[in-house]
Design an enzyme around this catalytic site. Structure first.
Site, PDB file in Angstrom:
ATOM      1  N   SER A 172       4.229   2.660  -0.807  1.00 30.36           N
ATOM      2  CA  SER A 172       3.658   1.390  -1.236  1.00 30.36           C
ATOM      3  C   SER A 172       3.046   0.675  -0.035  1.00 30.36           C
ATOM      4  O   SER A 172       3.134   1.142   1.105  1.00 30.36           O
ATOM      5  CB  SER A 172       4.734   0.528  -1.897  1.00 30.36           C
ATOM      6  OG  SER A 172       5.782   0.251  -0.989  1.00 30.36           O
ATOM      7  N   TYR A 173       2.465  -0.488  -0.287  1.00 25.54           N
ATOM      8  CA  TYR A 173       1.749  -1.227   0.758  1.00 25.54           C
ATOM      9  C   TYR A 173       2.679  -1.497   1.945  1.00 25.54           C
ATOM     10  O   TYR A 173       3.760  -2.060   1.773  1.00 25.54           O
ATOM     11  CB  TYR A 173       1.216  -2.541   0.189  1.00 25.54           C
ATOM     12  CG  TYR A 173       0.269  -3.255   1.111  1.00 25.54           C
ATOM     13  CD1 TYR A 173      -0.929  -2.663   1.490  1.00 25.54           C
ATOM     14  CD2 TYR A 173       0.575  -4.517   1.620  1.00 25.54           C
ATOM     15  CE1 TYR A 173      -1.803  -3.312   2.337  1.00 25.54           C
ATOM     16  CE2 TYR A 173      -0.292  -5.173   2.467  1.00 25.54           C
ATOM     17  CZ  TYR A 173      -1.485  -4.568   2.828  1.00 25.54           C
ATOM     18  OH  TYR A 173      -2.345  -5.215   3.680  1.00 25.54           O
TER      19      TYR A 173
END
Length: 878
Positions: free
Chosen positions: A331-332
Site C-alpha cells: 500500500s501507499y
C-alpha cells in the site's frame, strides 16, 4: 461521446490504473519523448453513460519554484535581495515539455480526473496539472469538471472504489506546499549563497561544493553535532559495585544498590558483607511477563527498521518502498498512521500471503488465530503500510526483497499474540545488603515466530534458591568500572529525533538526512552511525555563536505549525509567508553582520586559500602563477590579486602555451578522459562570460569570439542531433585523439585517430550544410584508403572519411534561422540545409539532425566581411 482525461503521478502507476479500470482492455501509445504513455478505453463515467477515457501521467512535480533568471547570478545579486524579489514557476524538467504534453492530451476532453498521490505534494501537483490544461478544458477549476481520486493501494478493490467515490482537489493543502517551497527557496538560497561565497573565497580545504543552509537540513545536522559535543565533553567517572556468588550450582547475583562513586564507601560495604558466611533467601517470585507485538507500520518506523535492522539508509529505503507501491506489492508507503481502520479486511491480506514459500506457513497459522492489532495513532491520511500482492525473492533484487519481506512479516506480527515469558527473581540478603538474580523462560513465542529477528533466545537456568533458607556465600567481589560516553547517533535515532521535533515530513526526512551526507557535513560509519565532519561541526558551532535559533529545531517546528494551519484553512497563505520571511530576513541580516564570529572558527580548522593548492597557470592580470585547489569545489586562486576562479570538476591541465586573446590568462584543458567530455577554457571567461550569448561556466566551445582559434566560431562543425541548442565543436585538446563534442549535452563523436592536424574550413558541405574539415596524416601513418596524406571534405558525408568517424549518419537538418554576424543564441552554428551528425552509442533518428543552433552556418563565414577595422570591432562587440 464525451472524453475524460485522467492523470497519475508516474508512468508505471498510470499503466496499472488503466489496466484495472479498463479490465485489461485498454490500448496504449507512447508519449512524445518524455516517457509518459497514454492508455485509452471506453467505459461509463458518473451520470454521463459511456465515455472515452484517456489515462496518462506526469513524472512527479510538473513545475518548480525558482527566481527569475536575472536573480540567479551569485555575483550580481546580493543574497539579502532574495527575501523580497519575485519568484516564478518553471517547468521542473523543460526537456520533457510536460505542460505541452498535458495540454495536447487534454484536447477534446470535458472532464479531468486526478490520480496523484494522496498527500499534500500530490494535491499540489493536482493544481499544476489543472494549470497546464486550463486553456484546453473549460472551467477546469469547477467541481463539476475536475475530480480527485483518493486511494491507498493499487488493488482492484481500492482503485474501483476510488472511482466510485471521487472527491475534489484540496486547494489549502496545495497552498501549504507552495508556502513551504517559497520559504525553503528564499531562506536556503540566501544563506547558502552568502556563506558559500564567503568561506570558499577564504579557505581551500573545505571539500564541499556548496556550504548550504536549510531550515530543515541544518537542525538535522544540529542533532548530530550535539551528540558529537556530548561525546567530546564527556568526562568518565569511576564507580564500584559488588557481586555475590552463591548457591550450588553457582549463581552470580547483582547488587541492589547498583553502584557507588566513592571507593572507600564501597570497601566499607564489602567488608560488612564479608562478615557473613551465609545469605538469607528473602524471596523467590515468579510472574508472567509480556512483550507487546508491534503496532501497524508507518513510514517513520519503516525507515528506522530499514536503517537499524537491514542496513539500508532511509533515502534508499523510501525509493524501494515507492517502487513496491507502484508495482502493486504494498500500500501507499507515505503515512503517519499506525492503526488499521475498523473496516480493514485483515484476513484477506493474510490469504494473499498464504501461498508464499518463505512465510506462507506462518500466514496460515496466524489466519487460524488472528489477534486484535494494537491501538495506535490515526493521522487521517492513509492506512498503515501493508502487503497487497504476493512476491517471491526471484521477483526483486536483494535489498528490495528484504524490505518487502520485512513489510510482510511485520504485518503478520501485528496480528499475532504477544510474546509471553516467565521471570523468576530471587533476592538474597547478607546483613543490610540485598542481592538478586533473575531467570527468563519462554512460554509463548507469539509474534517472534514470524518476526524472527526479535526471537527470545535461550531459556535461562532457574536459580536453586528456596525462600526462607540460608545459602552459603561462595564469594563477594568488588568490581570497578567507568561511565562511558554516549555513542554517535544512528540514522534510526536521528529519524526519531526529527519526528519528535517536527523536522520535515515523512516524505522529506530521508531527503534531509541524505543532504547532510552529500554536503560532506557527516559521514556514515559502521552501524549506520552519523559522525560529523570538521565542516559540519564548525558550521553548527558558528550558528550557535551568532544565532542559536538558526540550528535549533524550534524555528522549523513553528514554521511547520503555521504551514499546517494553511493546510487546514485556518491561516491565510500570504500572511504566513510575510510573517516567516520577515523573521528570517532579520535573522539573515544579523547573521551577515556577525559572520566574523563563525569565521574565527573556520580560521583554526581550515587552511587559507593562499596556503592551499599547487602552482598551476598564470593570472592574466598580474602574470603570476595561480594555485590549483583540487578539493571540492575545484578552484584557481591568485594570492597577489586575491581572486578566485571556479573550475569544472575533472582533470584540468595547462593547454600548451595558449593564452586567451581577451584577458591574457593561460588557457586550460578540461577532460574526463579520452571517452569523456573535454574542452579548452579560459578561467576568467569561464567565470565572467565576455559575451551575452556565452553561458556562465562555459568553455571556449561556447565562446563567440570572432577570431580566436579555439572558439566556437572557428571550430564549430554543425548543430547537435540530440539537443536543440547544442553545437558540435572540434576538440583539439587531446590530439592526436580527435573528437567532436556538443557544447550543451554529452554527445561525443570520435574521429580521425592519429591525424597530425585537423582544421575547420570556410567551405560548407553542399549536401548537409556542415563545415568541411581538412585532415592531415603523416605519410607513413595515413589511414585514407588511397594512402594520401591530406584530404578535405565533410565529416558526415565524405566517403573518404566514413571509416574514420565512429557511428556517423547524415540526416536532414532542422530548419534554421538566417545568420547574422553573431549567428544567434548558440553562437552561429548550424547547417544550411541538411546536417550530418553522429552519436556514440546509437544512430541518428530519421528526420532529426543537427540543426540551427544559430544562424546559417558559421557566423561571419560565407557572408561579407566588414571592410575596415572599426567595422570589424563593431561586428565583434555589438
Amino acid at each position: 461521446m464525451k472524453s475524460v482525461l485522467m492523470v497519475a503521478e508516474k508512468p508505471s502507476l498510470a499503466a496499472s490504473l488503466a489496466a484495472i479500470l479498463s479490465n485489461g482492455r485498454c490500448t496504449a501509445k507512447r508519449g512524445t519523448g518524455n516517457g509518459c504513455s497514454t492508455h485509452e478505453w471506453t467505459g461509463s463515467f458518473r451520470n454521463e453513460g459511456s465515455v472515452h477515457f484517456r489515462m496518462t501521467s506526469v513524472c512527479g512535480h510538473v513545475m518548480s519554484l525558482d527566481f527569475p533568471s536575472k536573480y540567479n547570478s551569485w555575483d550580481k545579486v546580493e543574497p539579502v535581495a532574495l527575501f523580497g524579489c519575485p519568484t516564478e514557476k518553471k517547468e521542473t524538467n523543460p526537456k520533457q515539455h510536460m505542460r505541452t504534453f498535458l495540454a495536447h492530451e487534454a484536447r477534446g476532453c470535458e472532464y479531468l480526473v486526478l490520480w496523484l498521490d494522496c498527500d499534500k505534494e500530490g494535491e499540489n501537483i493536482c493544481f499544476e496539472v489543472m494549470d497546464a490544461v486550463q486553456t484546453v478544458i473549460q472551467n477546469v477549476y469547477s467541481k463539476t469538471v475536475t475530480y480527485r481520486a483518493h486511494f491507498s493501494a493499487i488493488t482492484e478493490k481500492d482503485i474501483k472504489g476510488a472511482m466510485e467515490t471521487l472527491g475534489h482537489p484540496n486547494e489549502n493543502e496545495a497552498k501549504s506546499v507552495d508556502a513551504r517551497q517559497e520559504l525553503d527557496l528564499r531562506i536556503g538560497c540566501a544563506f547558502t549563497r552568502f556563506q558559500t561565497k564567503f568561506f570558499q573565497d577564504r579557505y581551500g580545504d573545505l571539500d564541499s561544493t556548496l556550504i548550504s543552509y536549510g531550515p530543515c537540513q541544518t537542525p538535522t545536522l544540529g542533532f548530530c553535532v550535539k551528540r558529537h559535543d556530548d561525546i567530546q565533553t564527556f568526562k568518565p567517572e569511576s564507580f564500584w559495585y559488588l557481586q555475590m556468588l552463591a548457591g550450588q550450582p553457582e549463581f552470580t547475583l547483582q547488587w541492589a544498590r547498583g553502584r557507588v562513586f566513592k571507593k572507600d564507601i564501597a570497601i566499607m560495604l564489602l567488608n560488612r558483607v564479608k562478615e557473613h558466611k551465609e545469605a538469607m533467601v528473602e524471596s523467590v517470585t515468579s510472574k508472567e511477563t509480556f512483550k507487546s507485538k508491534p503496532q501497524a507500520l508507518n513510514t517513520v518506523e519503516l525507515m528506522r527498521i530499514c536503517s537499524s535492522g537491514l542496513g539500508i539508509g532511509p533515502f534508499q529505503a523510501m525509493q524501494i518502498a515507492e517502487r513496491l507501491y507502484t508495482q502493486g506489492y504494498i500500500s501507499y508507503p507515505r503515512t503517519e498512521t499506525n492503526q488499521y481502520p475498523t473496516n480493514f479486511d485483515l484476513p484477506a491480506v493474510l490469504k494473499v500471503l498464504q501461498p508464499s514459500g518463505d512465510f506462507g506457513e506462518e500466514a496460515r497459522a496466524i489466519l487460524g488465530d488472528i489477534q486484535a492489532p494494537r491501538k495506535g495513532k490515526d493521522a487521517g491520511d492513509h492506512p498503515p503500510i501493508t502487503p497487497m500482492k504476493l512476491g517471491t525473492r526471484h521477483d526483486f533484487d536483494r535489498d528490495t526483497w528484504r524490505v518487502y519481506e520485512f513489510i510482510c512479516r511485520h504485518f503478520m506480527g501485528t496480528l499475532s499474540r504477544d510474546l509471553k515469558y516467565r521471570v523468576t527473581t530471587a533476592k538474597l540478603k547478607a546483613g543490610l545488603e540485598t542481592f538478586a538474580c533473575t531467570a527468563n523462560v519462554l512460554m509463548d513465542a507469539g509474534f517472534t515466530k514470524v518476526m524472527t529477528w526479535q526471537a527470545f533466545g535461550r531459556d535461562e537456568p532457574m536459580p536453586p534458591f528456596v525462600q526462607g533458607t540460608q545459602v552459603a556465600i561462595n564469594d563477594v567481589r568488588l568490581a570497578e568500572s567507568q561511565t562511558g560516553p554516549p555513542e554517535y547517533l544512528t540514522e534510526a535515532e536521528l529519524i526519531t529525533l526529527m519526528e519528535q521535533h517536527g523536522i520535515g515530513t515523512d516524505a522529506s526526512i530521508p531527503v534531509h538526512i541524505n543532504n547532510i551526507c552529500q554536503r560532506n557535513y557527516v559521514n556514515i560509519d559502521t552501524g549506520r552511525r552519523l559522525i560529523p565532519t570538521t565542516l559540519g561541526i564548525v558550521l553548527v558551532h558558528g550558528y550557535q555563536k551568532i544565532d542559536p535559533e538558526l540550528v535549533l529545531p524550534t524555528m522549523r517546528t513553528e514554521v511547520e505549525r503555521m504551514l499546517t494551519l494553511i493546510a487546514q484553512g485556518t491561516a491565510d497563505f500570504q500572511d504566513v509567508l510575510r510573517h516567516a520571511i520577515k523573521i528570517f530576513k532579520l535573522k539573515f541580516m544579523y547573521f551577515v553582520k556577525n559572520i566574523d564570529n563563525m569565521d574565527s572558527l573556520f580560521e583554526v580548522s581550515f587552511s587559507p586559500l593562499a596556503e592551499s593548492g599547487k602552482a598551476h597557470s598564470r593570472c592574466g592580470k598580474c602574470r603570476r602563477y595561480m594555485k590549483y585547489i583540487q578539493t571540492k569545489p575545484a578552484r584557481l586562486h591568485c594570492s597577489h590579486c586575491d581572486e578566485t576562479y571556479s573550475l569544472p570538476m575533472g582533470n584540468v591541465k595547462v593547454y600548451r602555451e595558449f593564452k586567451c586573446p581577451l584577458d591574457d590568462f593561460d588557457l586550460l584543458a578540461f577532460s574526463t578522459g579520452v571517452k569523456g567530455r573535454s574542452f579548452p577554457f579560459c578561467p576568467y571567461c569561464y567565470n565572467h562570460p565576455p559575451f551575452s550569448d556565452m553561458p556562465h561556466l562555459g568553455g571556449c566551445n561556447t565562446c563567440t569570439h570572432a577570431t580566436c582559434p579555439h572558439s566556437l566560431n572557428t571550430l564549430g562543425i554543425s548543430g547537435c542531433v540530440e539537443c536543440p541548442t547544442g553545437v558540435l565543436v572540434l576538440d583539439c585538446t587531446l590530439a592526436p585523439s580527435w573528437k567532436l563534442g556538443c557544447n550543451r549535452c554529452d554527445v561525443i563523436i570520435n574521429c580521425f585517430k592519429g591525424a597530425t592536424k585537423i582544421t575547420v574550413e570556410e567551405a560548407k558541405c553542399q549536401e548537409c550544410g556542415a563545415q568541411q574539415v581538412n585532415v592531415v596524416y603523416k605519410s607513413d601513418k595515413s589511414k585514407f584508403k588511397d594512402g594520401s596524406e591530406e584530404k578535405s571534405g565533410c565529416i558526415f558525408c565524405s566517403s573518404d572519411f566514413s571509416h574514420l568517424v565512429e557511428k556517423h549518419r547524415a540526416v536532414a537538418s532542422r530548419p534554421v534561422r538566417g545568420g547574422g554576424a553573431r549567428g544567434g543564441k548558440a553562437g552561429g552554428r548550424g547547417g544550411g540545409g541538411a546536417a550530418g551528425a553522429a552519436v556514440v552509442g546509437g544512430a541518428v533518428p530519421p528526420g532529426g539532425g543537427p540543426g540551427g543552433a544559430g544562424g546559417g552556418g558559421r557566423a561571419g563565414r560565407g557572408g561579407r566581411q566588414p571592410k575596415d577595422k572599426m567595422a570589424q570591432l563593431a561586428a565583434y562587440f555589438v
